[in-house]
Every structure is written in structure tokens, then in C-alpha cells.
Write a protein that holds these residues in place. Structure first.
Motif, PDB file in Angstrom:
ATOM      1  N   LEU A 100      45.112   1.305  -4.604  1.00 11.93           N
ATOM      2  CA  LEU A 100      45.692  -0.260  -5.167  1.00 11.93           C
ATOM      3  C   LEU A 100      45.517  -0.982  -3.408  1.00 11.93           C
ATOM      4  O   LEU A 100      45.189  -2.170  -3.612  1.00 11.93           O
ATOM      5  CB  LEU A 100      47.053  -0.264  -5.181  1.00 11.93           C
ATOM      6  CG  LEU A 100      47.356   0.078  -6.958  1.00 11.93           C
ATOM      7  CD1 LEU A 100      49.104   0.270  -7.195  1.00 11.93           C
ATOM      8  CD2 LEU A 100      46.488  -0.946  -7.861  1.00 11.93           C
ATOM      9  N   ASN A 101      45.621  -0.242  -2.528  1.00 13.53           N
ATOM     10  CA  ASN A 101      45.420  -0.952  -1.197  1.00 13.53           C
ATOM     11  C   ASN A 101      44.092  -1.346  -1.165  1.00 13.53           C
ATOM     12  O   ASN A 101      43.769  -2.528  -0.398  1.00 13.53           O
ATOM     13  CB  ASN A 101      45.987   0.093  -0.242  1.00 13.53           C
ATOM     14  CG  ASN A 101      45.988  -0.566   1.301  1.00 13.53           C
ATOM     15  OD1 ASN A 101      46.292  -1.523   1.452  1.00 13.53           O
ATOM     16  ND2 ASN A 101      45.130   0.121   1.843  1.00 13.53           N
ATOM     17  N   LYS A 102      43.114  -0.425  -1.545  1.00 12.91           N
ATOM     18  CA  LYS A 102      41.665  -0.933  -1.404  1.00 12.91           C
ATOM     19  C   LYS A 102      41.445  -2.084  -2.253  1.00 12.91           C
ATOM     20  O   LYS A 102      40.548  -2.950  -1.936  1.00 12.91           O
ATOM     21  CB  LYS A 102      40.858   0.169  -1.699  1.00 12.91           C
ATOM     22  CG  LYS A 102      41.174   1.694  -0.955  1.00 12.91           C
ATOM     23  CD  LYS A 102      40.856   1.457   0.324  1.00 12.91           C
ATOM     24  CE  LYS A 102      41.327   2.705   1.249  1.00 12.91           C
ATOM     25  NZ  LYS A 102      40.776   4.055   0.691  1.00 12.91           N
ATOM     26  N   GLN A 103      42.052  -2.015  -3.584  1.00 16.73           N
ATOM     27  CA  GLN A 103      41.646  -3.080  -4.261  1.00 16.73           C
ATOM     28  C   GLN A 103      42.169  -4.619  -3.593  1.00 16.73           C
ATOM     29  O   GLN A 103      41.646  -5.538  -3.853  1.00 16.73           O
ATOM     30  CB  GLN A 103      42.485  -2.976  -5.752  1.00 16.73           C
ATOM     31  CG  GLN A 103      41.456  -1.958  -6.576  1.00 16.73           C
ATOM     32  CD  GLN A 103      42.064  -1.796  -8.039  1.00 16.73           C
ATOM     33  OE1 GLN A 103      43.137  -1.446  -8.051  1.00 16.73           O
ATOM     34  NE2 GLN A 103      41.083  -2.382  -8.738  1.00 16.73           N
ATOM     35  N   SER A 104      43.436  -4.245  -2.875  1.00 19.99           N
ATOM     36  CA  SER A 104      43.956  -5.550  -2.306  1.00 19.99           C
ATOM     37  C   SER A 104      42.994  -6.039  -1.140  1.00 19.99           C
ATOM     38  O   SER A 104      42.794  -7.271  -1.263  1.00 19.99           O
ATOM     39  CB  SER A 104      45.361  -5.247  -1.614  1.00 19.99           C
ATOM     40  OG  SER A 104      45.859  -6.250  -0.930  1.00 19.99           O
ATOM     41  N   GLN A 105      42.334  -5.176  -0.686  1.00 16.22           N
ATOM     42  CA  GLN A 105      41.432  -5.729   0.558  1.00 16.22           C
ATOM     43  C   GLN A 105      40.115  -6.190  -0.308  1.00 16.22           C
ATOM     44  O   GLN A 105      39.522  -7.162   0.375  1.00 16.22           O
ATOM     45  CB  GLN A 105      41.259  -4.459   1.281  1.00 16.22           C
ATOM     46  CG  GLN A 105      42.132  -3.836   1.969  1.00 16.22           C
ATOM     47  CD  GLN A 105      41.694  -2.601   2.890  1.00 16.22           C
ATOM     48  OE1 GLN A 105      40.778  -2.643   3.674  1.00 16.22           O
ATOM     49  NE2 GLN A 105      42.514  -1.274   2.694  1.00 16.22           N
ATOM     50  N   LEU A 106      39.737  -5.841  -1.391  1.00 19.00           N
ATOM     51  CA  LEU A 106      38.519  -6.348  -2.059  1.00 19.00           C
ATOM     52  C   LEU A 106      38.873  -7.730  -2.570  1.00 19.00           C
ATOM     53  O   LEU A 106      37.881  -8.366  -2.361  1.00 19.00           O
ATOM     54  CB  LEU A 106      38.300  -5.380  -3.225  1.00 19.00           C
ATOM     55  CG  LEU A 106      37.183  -5.846  -3.865  1.00 19.00           C
ATOM     56  CD1 LEU A 106      35.692  -5.843  -3.269  1.00 19.00           C
ATOM     57  CD2 LEU A 106      36.849  -4.726  -5.148  1.00 19.00           C
ATOM     58  N   ASN A 111      38.126 -13.658  -2.289  1.00 18.53           N
ATOM     59  CA  ASN A 111      38.474 -14.980  -2.104  1.00 18.53           C
ATOM     60  C   ASN A 111      37.657 -15.608  -1.034  1.00 18.53           C
ATOM     61  O   ASN A 111      37.496 -16.851  -1.008  1.00 18.53           O
ATOM     62  CB  ASN A 111      40.151 -15.003  -1.683  1.00 18.53           C
ATOM     63  CG  ASN A 111      41.005 -14.471  -2.834  1.00 18.53           C
ATOM     64  OD1 ASN A 111      40.505 -14.900  -3.939  1.00 18.53           O
ATOM     65  ND2 ASN A 111      41.933 -14.022  -2.295  1.00 18.53           N
ATOM     66  N   ASN A 112      36.931 -14.800  -0.370  1.00 16.13           N
ATOM     67  CA  ASN A 112      36.012 -15.583   0.796  1.00 16.13           C
ATOM     68  C   ASN A 112      34.575 -15.796   0.097  1.00 16.13           C
ATOM     69  O   ASN A 112      33.806 -16.177   0.975  1.00 16.13           O
ATOM     70  CB  ASN A 112      36.014 -14.820   1.946  1.00 16.13           C
ATOM     71  CG  ASN A 112      37.401 -14.621   2.678  1.00 16.13           C
ATOM     72  OD1 ASN A 112      38.196 -15.670   2.692  1.00 16.13           O
ATOM     73  ND2 ASN A 112      37.685 -13.474   3.339  1.00 16.13           N
ATOM     74  N   SER A 113      34.367 -15.355  -0.940  1.00 16.29           N
ATOM     75  CA  SER A 113      33.137 -15.429  -1.679  1.00 16.29           C
ATOM     76  C   SER A 113      33.015 -16.217  -2.714  1.00 16.29           C
ATOM     77  O   SER A 113      34.086 -16.277  -3.593  1.00 16.29           O
ATOM     78  CB  SER A 113      32.560 -14.114  -2.016  1.00 16.29           C
ATOM     79  OG  SER A 113      32.436 -13.155  -1.066  1.00 16.29           O
ATOM     80  N   THR A 119      36.216  -8.003 -12.263  1.00 13.25           N
ATOM     81  CA  THR A 119      37.200  -7.701 -13.031  1.00 13.25           C
ATOM     82  C   THR A 119      37.778  -6.145 -13.023  1.00 13.25           C
ATOM     83  O   THR A 119      36.762  -5.530 -12.585  1.00 13.25           O
ATOM     84  CB  THR A 119      36.951  -7.832 -14.683  1.00 13.25           C
ATOM     85  OG1 THR A 119      37.969  -7.606 -15.293  1.00 13.25           O
ATOM     86  CG2 THR A 119      35.696  -7.013 -15.063  1.00 13.25           C
ATOM     87  N   SER A 120      38.701  -5.975 -13.223  1.00 12.63           N
ATOM     88  CA  SER A 120      39.388  -4.669 -12.701  1.00 12.63           C
ATOM     89  C   SER A 120      40.388  -4.219 -14.001  1.00 12.63           C
ATOM     90  O   SER A 120      41.127  -5.106 -14.551  1.00 12.63           O
ATOM     91  CB  SER A 120      39.750  -4.412 -11.410  1.00 12.63           C
ATOM     92  OG  SER A 120      40.404  -3.179 -11.212  1.00 12.63           O
ATOM     93  N   VAL A 138      30.352  -4.157  -0.013  1.00 16.15           N
ATOM     94  CA  VAL A 138      31.727  -4.238   0.249  1.00 16.15           C
ATOM     95  C   VAL A 138      32.577  -3.195  -0.496  1.00 16.15           C
ATOM     96  O   VAL A 138      33.352  -2.501   0.016  1.00 16.15           O
ATOM     97  CB  VAL A 138      32.262  -5.499   0.134  1.00 16.15           C
ATOM     98  CG1 VAL A 138      33.651  -5.699   0.034  1.00 16.15           C
ATOM     99  CG2 VAL A 138      31.509  -6.696   0.782  1.00 16.15           C
ATOM    100  N   VAL A 139      32.340  -3.067  -1.839  1.00 22.03           N
ATOM    101  CA  VAL A 139      32.930  -1.969  -2.694  1.00 22.03           C
ATOM    102  C   VAL A 139      32.696  -0.710  -2.138  1.00 22.03           C
ATOM    103  O   VAL A 139      33.633   0.221  -2.004  1.00 22.03           O
ATOM    104  CB  VAL A 139      32.461  -2.216  -4.207  1.00 22.03           C
ATOM    105  CG1 VAL A 139      33.275  -1.086  -4.698  1.00 22.03           C
ATOM    106  CG2 VAL A 139      32.865  -3.385  -4.705  1.00 22.03           C
TER     107      VAL A 139
END
Length: 219
Positions: A100-106, A111-113, A119-120, A138-139
Motif C-alpha cells: 500500500l505504501n508503494k501504491q501511495s508513492q505511485l 499526479n505529476n503525469s 487502475t488498481s 516507475v512501477v
């Protein structure tokens, strides 16, 4: 007490593709009655005439046609915008304490792209991410410590806006997915909200899948 009509109806309901074809009137009832005669007799425990099975099929086909025409098709004629996106990749990771932390970073990266598809969804044991190819690196960097069980590229998506009353009509999704199956279209993922759903398919099947969706409005 079992009757010929009830046994025939239960038999047809257990065969979804047969049920749909019967509703559309594209099956020879006499031939079908001969095919299912033995099963119907075994269920009833007695001999049954073909004519009796044909009559039961006629009554059932009329009822099925009514249901499809006055419920499902009414909704499908009011399908809204159909959106297609290409160049997608589908990732599957095992659920972990850190994912979940990794998804938050993703999400921060997304948001910058601009103009990025994302979708997840999360199940009991797996987390799935479908994202534009432009963010693959990035992923794979963010999730490099996670256990990836599958990666599928060269995918496209079709997003369909459904009328609000779709949640009150049974069989909407079955009707759509059945037609996709008839065309031999393999669905990699299905993502849905209350009034919208998205399917992920191989890029070489996107034209055929789009035509199926568009033709729903004219059934």
C-alpha cells in the motif's frame, strides 16, 4: 411435483449460452428437443414425447425473449460514452505489508503525469495494477521488492458508461460478456464502478471488442 415445463426450464437455465440463443430465436426447437430428450426423461423418470418438450421450449423462449427485450436491451440502448485507451501493461503482485505504501508513492508519480491511464484492484492475495506503458519503469522501480506474479503488455482498455438503472436489472454484465465470448475475445481484467466498467484486452482484439460494445446500442 416435477413437470416437463419445469424440468426443461431448469435444464435451459443451466446452459447460459443455450438460454441466450433460445431467447433470440436462433435455435431449431425440434432439433433441440431431440438433443435434450434423454436428459429430460432421466430427470422426470419417465418417457416424454418430443412434442411436449417442443411446447415447453416455445413457452420458455417467449418468456426469455420478453425478459431480454424489455429489461436488458432497454438499458443497453442507453449506453453512454465508450472510451478506448491503448499501450497499457497489467501487473499482478502478491499482497504484502508494504504494498500500500508503494501504491501511495505511485499515485504521487501519476499526479505529476498527464494523460495517464491507471487502475488498481486488490483481492485477498493479489493486487493488480493496469497502467500506461509510459510509467512501466516507475512501477518496476517502486515495486522491485514486491513479489510480481504476472506482467502482461500490449493491452488496451474499453471503458463503458452505463445508465444508472443498470444496478436494478439482472443480467446486464452477463449479456455483454457473453457477446464478447461469442467473438472469441479474451478479457484480461474487468474493473467496475456503479455506473461504469472497463475491460482490458489484447491490443490485437481491441477493434473487435469495440465493435461488440458499439453494436449493443442497436440490438
Amino acid at each position: 411435483m416435477k413437470t416437463i415445463s419445469s424440468v426443461v426450464e431448469n435444464y435451459i437455465k443451466s446452459k447460459p449460452f443455450l438460454q441466450s440463443a433460445l431467447a433470440q430465436g436462433i435455435i431449431n426447437l425440434t432439433s433441440l428437443s431431440r438433443t435434450i430428450k434423454e436428459d429430460i426423461e432421466n430427470e422426470l423418470g419417465k418417457d416424454v414425447r418430443n412434442g411436449a418438450i417442443v411446447m415447453a421450449l416455445k413457452r420458455l423462449s417467449s418468456e426469455l425473449e420478453f425478459r431480454a427485450t424489455h429489461r436488458i436491451l432497454k438499458v443497453l440502448k442507453n449506453i453512454g460514452e465508450i472510451t478506448v485507451r491503448s499501450s497499457l501493461t497489467d501487473y499482478t503482485f502478491l499482497v504484502s505489508d508494504t504494498i500500500l505504501n508503494k501504491q501511495s508513492q505511485l499515485l504521487q508519480e501519476i499526479n505529476n503525469s498527464k494523460d495517464v491511464f491507471y487502475t488498481s484492484s486488490r483481492g485477498v492475495n493479489e493486487t493488480n495494477i493496469v497502467i500506461s506503458d509510459s510509467l512501466n519503469k516507475v512501477v518496476e522501480t517502486l515495486f522491485k521488492e514486491e513479489k510480481m506474479t504476472q506482467k502482461e503488455g500490449n493491452l488496451s482498455s474499453i471503458s463503458v458508461k452505463l445508465p444508472e438503472d443498470n444496478v436494478r436489472i439482472p443480467g446486464i454484465y452477463y449479456f455483454i460478456f457473453q457477446r464478447l465470448a461469442w467473438e472469441g475475445i479474451i478479457i484480461n481484467e474487468v474493473i467496475s464502478t456503479t455506473n461504469e466498467f472497463t475491460i482490458i484486452v489484447a491490443e490485437d482484439q481491441i477493434d473487435k471488442a469495440f465493435k461488440v460494445m458499439k453494436d449493443l446500442k442497436t440490438l
